[in-house]
Design an enzyme around this catalytic site. Structure first.
Site, PDB file in Angstrom:
ATOM      1  N   GLY A   1      37.709 -65.092  18.749  1.00 57.26           N
ATOM      2  CA  GLY A   1      38.267 -66.378  18.338  1.00 57.26           C
ATOM      3  C   GLY A   1      39.392 -66.780  19.286  1.00 57.26           C
ATOM      4  O   GLY A   1      39.614 -67.960  19.568  1.00 57.26           O
ATOM      5  N   ASN A   2      40.085 -65.761  19.804  1.00 54.90           N
ATOM      6  CA  ASN A   2      41.190 -66.043  20.710  1.00 54.90           C
ATOM      7  C   ASN A   2      40.745 -66.255  22.150  1.00 54.90           C
ATOM      8  O   ASN A   2      41.518 -66.708  22.981  1.00 54.90           O
ATOM      9  CB  ASN A   2      42.229 -64.935  20.608  1.00 54.90           C
ATOM     10  CG  ASN A   2      42.796 -64.853  19.198  1.00 54.90           C
ATOM     11  OD1 ASN A   2      43.307 -65.826  18.672  1.00 54.90           O
ATOM     12  ND2 ASN A   2      42.658 -63.697  18.573  1.00 54.90           N
TER      13      ASN A   2
HETATM   14  P1  ADP Z   1      39.815 -61.452  19.102  1.00 52.14           P
HETATM   15  O1  ADP Z   1      40.078 -62.823  18.611  1.00 52.14           O
HETATM   16  O2  ADP Z   1      39.278 -61.428  20.485  1.00 52.14           O
HETATM   17  O3  ADP Z   1      39.028 -60.623  18.135  1.00 52.14           O
HETATM   18  P2  ADP Z   1      42.100 -59.839  18.339  1.00 52.14           P
HETATM   19  O4  ADP Z   1      43.446 -60.456  18.245  1.00 52.14           O
HETATM   20  O5  ADP Z   1      41.400 -59.525  17.075  1.00 52.14           O
HETATM   21  O6  ADP Z   1      41.252 -60.778  19.284  1.00 52.14           O
HETATM   22  O7  ADP Z   1      42.183 -58.485  19.191  1.00 52.14           O
HETATM   23  C1  ADP Z   1      42.753 -58.478  20.510  1.00 52.14           C
HETATM   24  C2  ADP Z   1      44.213 -58.057  20.460  1.00 52.14           C
HETATM   25  O8  ADP Z   1      44.299 -56.686  20.044  1.00 52.14           O
HETATM   26  C3  ADP Z   1      44.945 -58.068  21.771  1.00 52.14           C
HETATM   27  O9  ADP Z   1      45.428 -59.336  22.108  1.00 52.14           O
HETATM   28  C4  ADP Z   1      46.096 -57.059  21.509  1.00 52.14           C
HETATM   29  O10 ADP Z   1      47.283 -57.758  21.180  1.00 52.14           O
HETATM   30  C5  ADP Z   1      45.645 -56.262  20.285  1.00 52.14           C
HETATM   31  N1  ADP Z   1      45.638 -54.814  20.404  1.00 52.14           N
HETATM   32  C6  ADP Z   1      45.972 -53.978  19.381  1.00 52.14           C
HETATM   33  N2  ADP Z   1      45.857 -52.701  19.739  1.00 52.14           N
HETATM   34  C7  ADP Z   1      45.445 -52.688  21.041  1.00 52.14           C
HETATM   35  C8  ADP Z   1      45.128 -51.634  21.965  1.00 52.14           C
HETATM   36  N3  ADP Z   1      45.221 -50.357  21.628  1.00 52.14           N
HETATM   37  N4  ADP Z   1      44.721 -51.997  23.211  1.00 52.14           N
HETATM   38  C9  ADP Z   1      44.618 -53.305  23.551  1.00 52.14           C
HETATM   39  N5  ADP Z   1      44.901 -54.345  22.710  1.00 52.14           N
HETATM   40  C10 ADP Z   1      45.306 -54.041  21.463  1.00 52.14           C
END
Ligand code: ADP
Ligand code: MG
Length: 318
Positions: A10-11
């Site tokens: 979504g992001n």
């Molecule tokens: P999407 O909308 O792509 O599902 P999310 O916000 O659910 O995005 O997941 C991506 C985010 O996960 C990254 O922007 C980061 O801030 C977070 N994140 C949490 N733990 C980790 C990790 N261990 N390694 C990398 N990113 C992480």
């Protein structure tokens, strides 16, 4: 099947620091379709899944703010609306990119329902962030006046609203899409499926399915799709170039190619946050244990190289 499932975050569809306008969504999608077209040009089946956290949160807010004039729709209906708007966006922006690389495929959006258990404990513990990021002050007001449950996202510096996120059990439109791919149409169509992990529905005793107030994690929903269709590659596209251990700490280390066992170990040690990176890794582990061959977590700029095994956090079993 040698096909690939690309799950767009979504992001990755809407920048977290952005304005949230439709024009911005189109611009983001235009930046995304080039690499999707490249993948299609390689001749393999391409299936697209996507998240809807920012979008369904926006619709929820619009419905609440407009409820004095127009009755608010329940969350499952808003989930269907996000599948419609994002599917429409892919249908608009991907075909010109396909034509540019000489690929003759049509985009087909499938409104998708995903079964969840009515007694899933997630209904009592909201974990799924939706909508935009709010400041400390805004969050205080929304929690008090609207009764929202919210969580602070330290990495991105803002508060977000949380909704229940039950686990996906079955993708109801899966058999139909599988027949489509098996009949050879996989190289003629690009299906867009299971947006937001699918619209969450529960099965009643009389066999009817009914929507529920929740948002499934799109990565877990996408994993179900990749397994149901028997695809060999599952690519999770997000806003970071991969997964890190000690994320956000001075000892942070980004993972490149890892073994299934290494990824399982990091996951078991809690390296990946709940509700964001955690479900991506879990989704990949489920896929690989069920016979999937390649799994990658990456961002749009690195997607082509990640699929080629040269970027992103990746596991290959062969
Ligand atoms: P999407 O909308 O792509 O599902 P999310 O916000 O659910 O995005 O997941 C991506 C985010 O996960 C990254 O922007 C980061 O801030 C977070 N994140 C949490 N733990 C980790 C990790 N261990 N390694 C990398 N990113 C992480
Ligand atoms: Mg997510």
């Amino acid at each position: 099947m040698s096909g690939i499932l690309v799950a767009l975050g979504g992001n990755a569809l809407q920048r977290s620091g952005g304005t949230g306008t439709w024009e911005e969504a189109r611009t983001q999608m235009r930046a995304t379709v080039g690499v999707l077209a490249e993948i299609a040009a390689s001749g393999r089946e391409l299936v697209i899944a996507h998240g809807n956290g920012p979008q369904i949160g926006a619709l929820l807010r619009q419905n609440e703010l407009g409820a004095r004039d127009v009755p608010a729709r329940p969350m499952d209906v808003l989930g269907a609306e996000t599948q419609g708007q994002i599917g429409y966006l892919v249908q608009t922006e991907l075909p010109p990119a396909l034509r540019r690389v000489g690929v003759d495929r049509s985009v087909l959006t499938v409104i998708s329902r995903t079964e969840v258990a009515s007694n899933d404990p997630a209904f009592d513990h909201p974990t799924k962030p939706v909508g935009r990021f709010y400041s400390e002050e805004e969050a205080r007001v929304l929690r008090k006046q609207q009764g929202w449950i919210m969580r602070y996202d330290g990495a991105r510096g803002g508060w977000r609203r949380l909704v229940p996120s039950p686990r996906p059990i079955a993708w109801l439109e899966g058999p139909a899409v599988r027949r489509l791919l098996e009949s050879g149409l996989g190289t003629r169509w690009v299906p867009v499926v299971a947006g937001g992990g699918g619209i969450p529905v529960v099965r009643r005793e009389d066999g009817r399915y009914e929507g529920v107030e929740a948002v499934i994690d799109k990565d877990l929903g996408a994993s179900l799709v990749a397994r149901e269709l028997g695809l060999d590659t599952f690519a999770v596209v997000t806003d970071v170039p991969g997964a890190a251990v000690s994320f956000g700490r001075p000892t942070e280390r980004w993972l490149g190619e890892v073994t299934l066992g290494e990824l399982e170990g990091h996951f078991a040690r809690g390296e990946f946050a709940e509700g964001s990176m955690g479900p991506k890794v879990e989704a990949g582990l489920q896929f690989l244990r069920a016979g999937g061959r390649r799994f990658v977590i990456t961002d749009i700029p690195s997607l082509a190289r990640a699929v080629a095994g040269e970027a992103g956090t990746r596991v290959r079993l062969d």
